[in-house]
Structures are given as structure tokens and as C-alpha cells.
Scaffold this motif. Structure first.
Motif, PDB file in Angstrom:
ATOM      1  N   LEU A 212       0.846  -1.337  -0.116  1.00  0.00           N
ATOM      2  CA  LEU A 212      -0.146  -0.013   0.120  1.00  0.00           C
ATOM      3  C   LEU A 212       0.881   1.144   0.033  1.00  0.00           C
ATOM      4  CD1 LEU A 212      -2.857  -1.148   2.523  1.00  0.00           C
ATOM      5  CD2 LEU A 212      -2.875  -0.851   0.098  1.00  0.00           C
ATOM      6  N   ALA A 213       1.965   1.302   0.679  1.00  0.00           N
ATOM      7  CA  ALA A 213       2.805   2.480   0.780  1.00  0.00           C
ATOM      8  C   ALA A 213       3.658   2.597  -0.603  1.00  0.00           C
ATOM      9  CB  ALA A 213       3.880   2.091   1.774  1.00  0.00           C
ATOM     10  N   LEU A 214       3.979   1.305  -1.242  1.00  0.00           N
ATOM     11  CA  LEU A 214       4.447   1.526  -2.541  1.00  0.00           C
ATOM     12  C   LEU A 214       3.337   2.192  -3.551  1.00  0.00           C
ATOM     13  CD1 LEU A 214       6.751   0.901  -4.432  1.00  0.00           C
ATOM     14  CD2 LEU A 214       5.737  -1.556  -4.663  1.00  0.00           C
ATOM     15  N   GLY A 215       2.257   1.386  -3.400  1.00  0.00           N
ATOM     16  CA  GLY A 215       1.086   2.141  -4.376  1.00  0.00           C
ATOM     17  C   GLY A 215       1.067   3.629  -4.128  1.00  0.00           C
ATOM     18  N   LEU A 216       0.983   4.020  -2.811  1.00  0.00           N
ATOM     19  CA  LEU A 216       0.664   5.616  -2.661  1.00  0.00           C
ATOM     20  C   LEU A 216       1.857   6.324  -3.204  1.00  0.00           C
ATOM     21  CD1 LEU A 216      -0.435   8.122  -1.159  1.00  0.00           C
ATOM     22  CD2 LEU A 216       0.919   7.161   0.980  1.00  0.00           C
ATOM     23  N   THR A 217       3.068   5.810  -3.088  1.00  0.00           N
ATOM     24  CA  THR A 217       4.121   6.501  -3.691  1.00  0.00           C
ATOM     25  C   THR A 217       4.281   6.502  -5.252  1.00  0.00           C
ATOM     26  OG1 THR A 217       5.735   5.506  -1.935  1.00  0.00           O
ATOM     27  CG2 THR A 217       6.845   6.308  -3.987  1.00  0.00           C
ATOM     28  N   VAL A 218       3.766   5.473  -5.811  1.00  0.00           N
ATOM     29  CA  VAL A 218       3.705   5.530  -7.485  1.00  0.00           C
ATOM     30  C   VAL A 218       2.576   6.451  -7.759  1.00  0.00           C
ATOM     31  CG1 VAL A 218       3.006   3.816  -9.332  1.00  0.00           C
ATOM     32  CG2 VAL A 218       4.633   3.005  -7.611  1.00  0.00           C
ATOM     33  N   PHE A 219       1.456   6.509  -7.026  1.00  0.00           N
ATOM     34  CA  PHE A 219       0.227   7.413  -7.200  1.00  0.00           C
ATOM     35  C   PHE A 219       0.841   8.987  -7.505  1.00  0.00           C
ATOM     36  CE2 PHE A 219      -3.358   9.860  -6.023  1.00  0.00           C
ATOM     37  CZ  PHE A 219      -4.076   9.606  -7.240  1.00  0.00           C
ATOM     38  N   THR A 220       1.421   9.187  -6.119  1.00  0.00           N
ATOM     39  CA  THR A 220       1.766  10.343  -5.917  1.00  0.00           C
ATOM     40  C   THR A 220       2.894  10.835  -6.868  1.00  0.00           C
ATOM     41  OG1 THR A 220       1.565  10.007  -3.503  1.00  0.00           O
ATOM     42  CG2 THR A 220       2.893  11.987  -4.139  1.00  0.00           C
ATOM     43  N   SER A 255      -2.579 -10.403  -3.825  1.00  0.00           N
ATOM     44  CA  SER A 255      -3.941 -10.542  -4.061  1.00  0.00           C
ATOM     45  C   SER A 255      -4.468 -11.490  -3.066  1.00  0.00           C
ATOM     46  CB  SER A 255      -4.635 -10.661  -5.324  1.00  0.00           C
ATOM     47  OG  SER A 255      -4.198  -9.850  -6.363  1.00  0.00           O
ATOM     48  N   GLY A 256      -3.621 -12.796  -3.059  1.00  0.00           N
ATOM     49  CA  GLY A 256      -4.343 -13.763  -2.077  1.00  0.00           C
ATOM     50  C   GLY A 256      -4.143 -13.266  -0.399  1.00  0.00           C
ATOM     51  N   LEU A 257      -3.031 -12.482  -0.398  1.00  0.00           N
ATOM     52  CA  LEU A 257      -2.744 -11.967   0.930  1.00  0.00           C
ATOM     53  C   LEU A 257      -3.814 -11.159   1.418  1.00  0.00           C
ATOM     54  CD1 LEU A 257       1.360 -11.509   1.051  1.00  0.00           C
ATOM     55  CD2 LEU A 257      -0.261 -13.438   1.818  1.00  0.00           C
ATOM     56  N   THR A 258      -4.242 -10.106   0.461  1.00  0.00           N
ATOM     57  CA  THR A 258      -5.188  -9.215   0.962  1.00  0.00           C
ATOM     58  C   THR A 258      -6.735  -9.909   0.943  1.00  0.00           C
ATOM     59  OG1 THR A 258      -5.565  -8.607  -1.526  1.00  0.00           O
ATOM     60  CG2 THR A 258      -4.192  -7.335  -0.597  1.00  0.00           C
ATOM     61  N   ALA A 259      -6.713 -10.984  -0.122  1.00  0.00           N
ATOM     62  CA  ALA A 259      -8.099 -11.827   0.327  1.00  0.00           C
ATOM     63  C   ALA A 259      -8.143 -12.427   1.626  1.00  0.00           C
ATOM     64  CB  ALA A 259      -8.128 -12.724  -0.894  1.00  0.00           C
ATOM     65  N   ARG A 260      -7.100 -12.823   2.181  1.00  0.00           N
ATOM     66  CA  ARG A 260      -7.081 -13.167   3.644  1.00  0.00           C
ATOM     67  C   ARG A 260      -7.101 -12.350   4.574  1.00  0.00           C
ATOM     68  NH1 ARG A 260      -3.669 -17.321   1.736  1.00  0.00           N
ATOM     69  NH2 ARG A 260      -1.546 -16.109   2.260  1.00  0.00           N
ATOM     70  N   HIS A 261      -6.801 -11.258   4.294  1.00  0.00           N
ATOM     71  CA  HIS A 261      -6.983  -9.855   5.357  1.00  0.00           C
ATOM     72  C   HIS A 261      -7.816  -8.837   4.779  1.00  0.00           C
ATOM     73  CE1 HIS A 261      -3.829 -11.959   7.842  1.00  0.00           C
ATOM     74  NE2 HIS A 261      -3.163 -12.237   6.717  1.00  0.00           N
ATOM     75  N   ARG A 262      -8.985  -9.191   4.454  1.00  0.00           N
ATOM     76  CA  ARG A 262      -9.647  -8.208   3.404  1.00  0.00           C
ATOM     77  C   ARG A 262     -10.021  -6.733   4.660  1.00  0.00           C
ATOM     78  NH1 ARG A 262     -15.040 -10.189   0.734  1.00  0.00           N
ATOM     79  NH2 ARG A 262     -15.654 -10.701   2.989  1.00  0.00           N
ATOM     80  N   ASN A 263     -10.286  -7.127   5.716  1.00  0.00           N
ATOM     81  CA  ASN A 263     -10.674  -5.847   6.484  1.00  0.00           C
ATOM     82  C   ASN A 263      -9.447  -4.880   6.686  1.00  0.00           C
ATOM     83  OD1 ASN A 263     -13.392  -6.555   6.840  1.00  0.00           O
ATOM     84  ND2 ASN A 263     -12.949  -7.686   8.584  1.00  0.00           N
ATOM     85  N   ILE A 267      -9.085  -1.167   5.249  1.00  0.00           N
ATOM     86  CA  ILE A 267      -8.656   0.086   6.128  1.00  0.00           C
ATOM     87  C   ILE A 267      -7.312   0.619   5.800  1.00  0.00           C
ATOM     88  CG2 ILE A 267      -8.006   0.747   8.511  1.00  0.00           C
ATOM     89  CD1 ILE A 267      -9.991  -1.573   9.393  1.00  0.00           C
ATOM     90  N   GLY A 268      -6.212  -0.105   5.391  1.00  0.00           N
ATOM     91  CA  GLY A 268      -5.072   0.213   5.148  1.00  0.00           C
ATOM     92  C   GLY A 268      -5.039   1.111   3.728  1.00  0.00           C
ATOM     93  N   PHE A 270      -7.621   2.831   2.722  1.00  0.00           N
ATOM     94  CA  PHE A 270      -7.702   4.264   2.966  1.00  0.00           C
ATOM     95  C   PHE A 270      -7.124   5.154   3.843  1.00  0.00           C
ATOM     96  CE2 PHE A 270     -11.958   2.295   1.285  1.00  0.00           C
ATOM     97  CZ  PHE A 270     -12.583   3.382   0.775  1.00  0.00           C
ATOM     98  N   VAL A 271      -6.206   4.411   4.735  1.00  0.00           N
ATOM     99  CA  VAL A 271      -5.462   5.124   5.183  1.00  0.00           C
ATOM    100  C   VAL A 271      -4.394   5.715   4.439  1.00  0.00           C
ATOM    101  CG1 VAL A 271      -3.631   4.917   7.032  1.00  0.00           C
ATOM    102  CG2 VAL A 271      -5.790   3.952   7.779  1.00  0.00           C
ATOM    103  N   ALA A 272      -4.032   4.936   3.287  1.00  0.00           N
ATOM    104  CA  ALA A 272      -2.926   5.402   2.532  1.00  0.00           C
ATOM    105  C   ALA A 272      -3.400   6.499   1.683  1.00  0.00           C
ATOM    106  CB  ALA A 272      -2.466   4.096   1.404  1.00  0.00           C
ATOM    107  N   ALA A 273      -4.939   6.394   1.262  1.00  0.00           N
ATOM    108  CA  ALA A 273      -5.563   7.341   0.422  1.00  0.00           C
ATOM    109  C   ALA A 273      -5.600   8.492   1.306  1.00  0.00           C
ATOM    110  CB  ALA A 273      -6.801   6.969  -0.013  1.00  0.00           C
ATOM    111  N   ALA A 274      -5.759   8.678   2.644  1.00  0.00           N
ATOM    112  CA  ALA A 274      -5.961   9.785   3.350  1.00  0.00           C
ATOM    113  C   ALA A 274      -4.390  10.438   3.584  1.00  0.00           C
ATOM    114  CB  ALA A 274      -6.547   9.392   4.684  1.00  0.00           C
ATOM    115  N   ALA A 275      -3.536   9.642   3.420  1.00  0.00           N
ATOM    116  CA  ALA A 275      -2.147  10.399   3.598  1.00  0.00           C
ATOM    117  C   ALA A 275      -1.679  10.992   2.204  1.00  0.00           C
ATOM    118  CB  ALA A 275      -1.029   9.099   3.791  1.00  0.00           C
ATOM    119  N   PHE A 276      -2.527  10.934   1.265  1.00  0.00           N
ATOM    120  CA  PHE A 276      -2.119  11.638   0.050  1.00  0.00           C
ATOM    121  C   PHE A 276      -1.916  13.196   0.040  1.00  0.00           C
ATOM    122  CE2 PHE A 276      -3.778  13.839  -3.787  1.00  0.00           C
ATOM    123  CZ  PHE A 276      -2.833  13.652  -4.660  1.00  0.00           C
TER     124      PHE A 276
END
Length: 608
Positions: A212-220, A255-263, A267-268, A270-276
Motif C-alpha cells: 500500500l505504501a508503494l502504491g501511494l508512492t507510485v500514485f503520488t 492479492s491472495g494475502l489481501t483476500a485473507r486479510h480483507r478488512n 482499512i490500510g 483508505f489510510v494510504a489514500a488519506a495520507a495523499f
């Protein structure tokens, strides 16, 4: 020399010629060339590529990459990393559960395309190759060497037997199961594949956090590119780089990891998006951010109608307009014909409710239609809405919408003493107007995501999917098709109305031109539908990612002028040709698209 690939029924002999790549080199030499080329590409990024800072990004420094050099460095690093993984180096095998060869080819292509684009751009803009420093020649040669080595790697495709059309259903099932097992064995035979290892729960959560942190970095980084050359290089590197990660099977593994920990993942995210907004020094890119959220949220609402229920709606942007107009009329605008100033919570409920009513009124007489006929009717509704609000100006009709002038001067929100139109300092960071609305829209997006998730997993959601797959069979099983489709239509319209109410306050004004079927600047119905299909129908993250890309890319490609839509259309055609299920596909739809060929989902999970 021959190798044996066994299918469910008969063995298939693969000759050495069939296993060679596009360039005839021994596999061990090809792999070493690609890996060394990737490593040298990383080194070349620390050299000067031109002598003058006139080229954007100032590529004149030794020892410090700048601008496009960082992108080439990333492509080279991925190539070297996948090359090491192909040798089975400890600590790298987890990254390539589906094999490294295809990933090496794509990452080498990312570095090559970006590097040569930069070298050519320097030569064209500055007046010849004489303007290149030694580093420019070095990076051109190293990326070329890496690409040559990558293209020489063996290419193996599992040989599957065609199904006999006269087989019984049980025979076809056995045949398909045998083919899938042969595909798995062939994928396992292509190279060293890391076995799936059960990780502790906290490690999986840390991996999700890092992604998620990497995704925020790439998007930013992408949204903050300061010049056109850098954004084009970013598109090249990001496109081929993500394709390489996908071919390696890493995206499926995450994706398999996120499916196991969906909540935790939700939450992560949206926290990453809120940090933008905290990564921005002014409102320049926060403006793009809030508009991306509006567009992506509306696309997610459309995904209920198109992705879950299978109803082709070509006039969905009209519901966004209904919500925006309804909220603007009761928000205290001086140009509104009604002297009403409701608080925002009431205005957003008005926008959502009016949109829902319109959804029911339009859906009730038309949802007995199917396919193309329904698409034509919804397209007509979108145009009727735009023409109607254009003529309700007090001259051609009653004074309701102020005609072509729209409703302007919509006041800023003030909730619980918090003025959304003023800048605020939080933790030493100054948050401007558009950043305030970004947080508000993020809350609306969270509501839409929760509604979509709960609806899709509910009884009504399963009924939508049944209608989408086969309406006749669903009706035969006792599903009330009309009522189920009407609920989907009304819910999708309601979510669009929520986003429209926020959009009216963000843009200060609403006009009929904002809600056409197709024009250069999104949101419009054509781009909304493209966002759903491009991102992945029936998923949550698909339309959000697709909507973000379809808003950001046209915004950044404005320098192309009249060729903007042409270039954008070519990109969509290519994507739909090579990945018709979308970037983040629904598993069922992915298997449908690849039913008669090697399934990417099967290959990707071969080593899992």
C-alpha cells in the motif's frame, strides 16, 4: 534434444527449436545477458546523459539520477532482480511464483523503451545525438543488451488438446481438468518456482502495508509529474513494470494475502489514500485527487449496474447530474430558483434521494428490455436529461435549472464549525480547500465501497450475478428478475447522487455540459463505462483503479491536443485485446475469457 510435456491423454514432444526465444541464443547465455544488462542499466542511471540542463529533469549529474533516469533505474533493477530469481538465488524466489522468464522480458522492455525514448527525445529537442553524454550511449547499449538477452529466453506454452464437441458433459469435465493439470505441470517445468510458504499473520500484514505504501508512492509520483516527458516515461515504466509483476505471479500472490486479510487491506487502503494530501505542498494536485475520487466512486456505483447485474447503462452520468443539481438547488446558491439553504447532510440526502427516484422512474418502464435495447434506452435518458436541464431556463420552459448558465456560486461547506473552503493546519501540514473536500469524498467513497461489498455478498447480490450470467435460467429458478434489476438500477443511481452532491460543492457550479455522453474531460458516460470494463467488472478495486487512470491520463495528456483521444483510444484497444477481463479481474470472468486457452489465473498460481 527433446523435452516431454504430458497432457491428460497423450504425451507431447517439444523440440529444442520450439523452446528457443525470438533470438537464437543458448538459454544460459541469454539469462546471463539479461541479468547483467539489467544491473548495468542501474549503473548507467548514475551517469550524465546530456551536457545541458535544457532538457527537462536536468540529466547532467554524475552520481545522482534525476527525472527519467529514476524510471530507467527501476526497469533495470526489476530486470536484474528477476534474473537473479531465475537462478534460484535465496530471498528472490518468493517474488516469482509463476516463473521469471516472462517477467524478465517485460521488465527489460520497460527499461529499453523508457531509455530509448529519453535518448531520442534529447536528440530531437536539443538538435542531434551530439548532445548526449557518454551515459546516454551507455544506457542505450545496456538496455538493448538486456532486451536481447530477455528475448532469447525460451518460450514455452502448454500444449492443450482441443475439446471434442461430441463428448458428454462428464467427458468434457475430465478433459478440462486434465488440461488444467497439464498447464500446471508445464508451468512448473519452465523454471525454478518458489513453493508457497505459509507466512505468519503479522508478516503478511506487513507485506500488505508495504504494498500500500508503494502504491501511494507510485500514485503520488504519477500525479505530481511536472513535465510531459516525465509522465510519458512514467506510463511506459509503470505499464510494462506492472505487467512484469503480473507475469511473475507476484500480484496474484499479494492479492491472495489481501483476500485473507480483507478488512486490514481495506482499512490500510483508505489510510494510504488519506495520507495523499499530506504529500502535497499546495492544492494543485489535491484538485486532481478529489476529482479522481469523484470519478472513481461514480464508476464503482456503475459497477453494481454493469458488473454485478449485467445491465448495460450508457446514460449513468445523468444520475450524477441529478444528484449535483438537486443538492445545488437546496444549498443556498444565489442563482438557484429556490431560496433554500439546507445543511450539507440534508443536501446530500436530497441529492441521493432524487437520484434514486429518477432511477426507479427510468428503470420501471425500461428494465424489461435486455442487451442492446436497454443500452439504447439509457443512452436516450442521458441525452434527455441534458437537454431538459438546458431548456429549463425560464424562456424555453419553467425556470428550474437556470438553463445553460447552470447553478453557480454554490457556497462552501461548513460542518460543525469546520469551513471546507479555508486552509487548515494539521500537524504542521497546511491542508487547503481541495484537500478538505478530498477527505470528505474519501468518506463518501468508503460508504460506497461498504455498500457495494455488502450488497455483492448478500442474497440480492447473488441474484444479480445469476441474472448477469443467464437471466432465463435465473427466472426459471424463481428469481424475480424485474425487481432484482430495479433494485440494482435504483442503488446505482443513489450512489451516483451521493457523489454528485459533493461534486457540486467542489466545482462551485453545475452546468448541462458537464454531463454529456462523451467529451474530452471526464466524467461522462463513455469514460465511466470504460473505467468499469478497464478496471475489472464485478470487483471493488477494479473500477477505482480504472477510474483513477481514466481521469489522470487525459488530464496529463492535454499537450497532445487533437490527438489526445486518438492515443487514448489506441491504448484502450490494446488493453482490451491483451487483457479483456480488465486490470483487476473478477475470477469468474477471467476464467470465462480464457476458457479455451491457457488460463492466466492457473499459470499465475502454478507455484502457489
Amino acid at each position: 534434444m527433446t523435452t516431454q510435456t504430458t497432457t491428460a491423454d497423450t504425451p507431447h514432444t517439444t523440440t529444442a527449436d520450439e523452446r528457443t526465444g525470438l533470438i537464437a541464443l543458448p538459454p544460459h547465455i541469454a539469462r546471463a545477458t539479461a541479468t547483467a544488462g539489467g544491473a548495468l542499466t542501474v549503473v548507467s542511471a548514475f551517469l550524465a546523459w546530456t551536457w545541458t540542463p535544457a532538457f527537462p529533469g536536468d540529466l547532467t549529474y554524475y552520481g545522482y539520477p534525476g527525472g527519467l533516469q529514476w524510471l530507467v533505474l527501476i526497469g533495470g533493477a526489476l530486470t536484474a532482480l528477476f534474473g537473479l530469481a531465475s537462478y534460484g538465488v535465496k530471498g528472490t524466489r518468493w517474488l516469482v511464483p509463476a516463473g521469471a522468464d516472462s517477467a524478465i522480458k517485460l521488465s527489460a522492455l520497460a527499461a529499453f523503451v523508457t531509455a530509448w525514448y529519453t535518448v531520442i527525445a534529447i536528440s530531437v529537442q536539443l538538435g542531434g545525438v551530439i548532445n548526449l553524454e557518454p551515459g546516454g550511449y551507455v544506457v542505450a547499449l545496456t538496455t538493448l543488451a538486456a532486451l536481447v538477452g530477455a528475448l532469447a529466453l525460451p518460450f514455452e506454452r502448454p500444449h492443450l488438446l482441443p475439446a471434442d464437441p461430441e463428448d458428454s458433459g462428464w467427458d468434457q469435465f475430465k478433459h478440462r481438468a486434465g488440461n488444467q493439470w497439464a498447464t500446471v505441470k508445464a508451468a512448473l517445468a519452465t523454471g525454478p518456482v518458489a513453493p508457497a510458504r505459509k507466512l505468519p499473520g503479522y508478516v503478511e500484514i506487513l507485506i500488505i502495508t508495504a504494498v500500500l505504501a508503494l502504491g501511494l508512492t507510485v500514485f503520488t509520483y504519477g500525479i505530481g509529474t511536472e513535465y510531459d516527458e516525465l509522465f510519458l516515461g512514467f506510463l511506459m515504466t509503470a505499464g510494462f513494470g506492472l505487467a512484469a509483476l503480473n507475469k511473475a505471479g507476484l500480484i496474484a500472490r499479494v492479492s491472495g494475502l489481501t483476500a485473507r486479510h480483507r478488512n486490514v487491506a481495506m482499512i490500510g487502503a483508505f489510510v494510504a489514500a488519506a495520507a495523499f494530501p499530506f504529500t502535497q505542498s499546495d492544492d494543485q494536485y489535491a484538485t486532481i485527487g478529489v476529482n479522481i475520487l469523484i470519478f472513481a466512486t461514480v464508476a464503482l456505483g456503475l459497477n453494481i449496474v454493469v458488473g454485478l447485474a449485467g445491465l448495460l447503462d450508457l446514460g449513468y452520468v445523468a444520475f450524477l447530474g441529478v444528484g449535483a443539481y438537486a443538492a445545488a438547488m437546496v444549498s443556498g446558491s444565489p442563482s438557484s430558483p429556490y431560496d433554500v439553504h439546507l445543511p450539507f447532510w440534508a443536501a446530500i440526502l436530497v441529492g441521493a434521494t432524487v437520484s434514486m427516484i429518477f432511477g426507479v422512474l427510468i428503470g420501471a418502464p425500461t428494465l424489461r428490455l435486455r442487451g442492446d435495447y436497454l443500452a439504447i434506452v439509457t443512452l436516450g435518458f442521458g441525452e434527455i436529461f441534458r437537454i431538459t436541464v438546458l431548456n429549463l431556463d425560464g424562456t424555453s420552459g419553467p425556470d428550474v435549472t437556470n438553463g445553460s448558465n447552470g447553478i453557480s456560486s454554490i457556497p462552501n461547506l461548513n460542518m460543525f464549525g469546520f469551513d471546507f473552503g479555508a486552509a487548515h493546519t494539521i500537524g504542521g501540514f497546511t491542508i487547503g480547500r481541495f484537500a478538505n473536500y478530498f477527505f470528505l469524498m474519501l468518506l463518501v467513497t468508503l460508504i460506497v465501497v461498504v455498500v457495494f461489498r455488502r450488497s455483492s455478498e448478500s442474497r440480492i447480490g447473488r441474484a444479480w450475478i445469476a441474472i448477469r450470467e443467464d437471466e432465463t435460467a435465473a427466472l426459471a429458478m424463481g428469481i424475480n428478475g424485474f425487481r432484482v434489476k430495479l433494485v440494482a438500477f435504483a442503488l446505482g443511481a443513489t450512489l451516483a447522487g451521493l457523489a454528485g452532491a459533493v461534486q457540486a460543492h467542489v466545482t462551485y457550479t453545475v452546468t448541462p455540459e458537464q454531463y454529456q455522453f462523451a467529451h474530452v474531460v471526464p466524467p461522462n458516460s463513455a469514460f465511466l463505462l470504460a473505467a468499469v470494463v478497464l478496471g475489472g467488472m464485478g470487483t471493488i478495486s477494479g473500477p477505482l483503479v480504472g477510474g483513477a487512470l481514466l481521469f489522470l491520463i487525459p488530464n496529463k495528456l492535454q499537450f497532445l491536443g487533437d490527438y489526445q483521444l486518438f492515443a487514448f483510444g489506441v491504448a484502450l484497444v490494446l488493453l482490451m485485446r491483451f487483457r479483456p477481463e480488465g486490470m483487476i479481474p473478477n475470477r469468474r470472468r477471467q476464467l470465462e475469457f480464457h476458457e479455451n486457452e491457457e488460463a492466466p489465473a492457473t499459470l499465475t498460481k502454478a507455484g502457489a
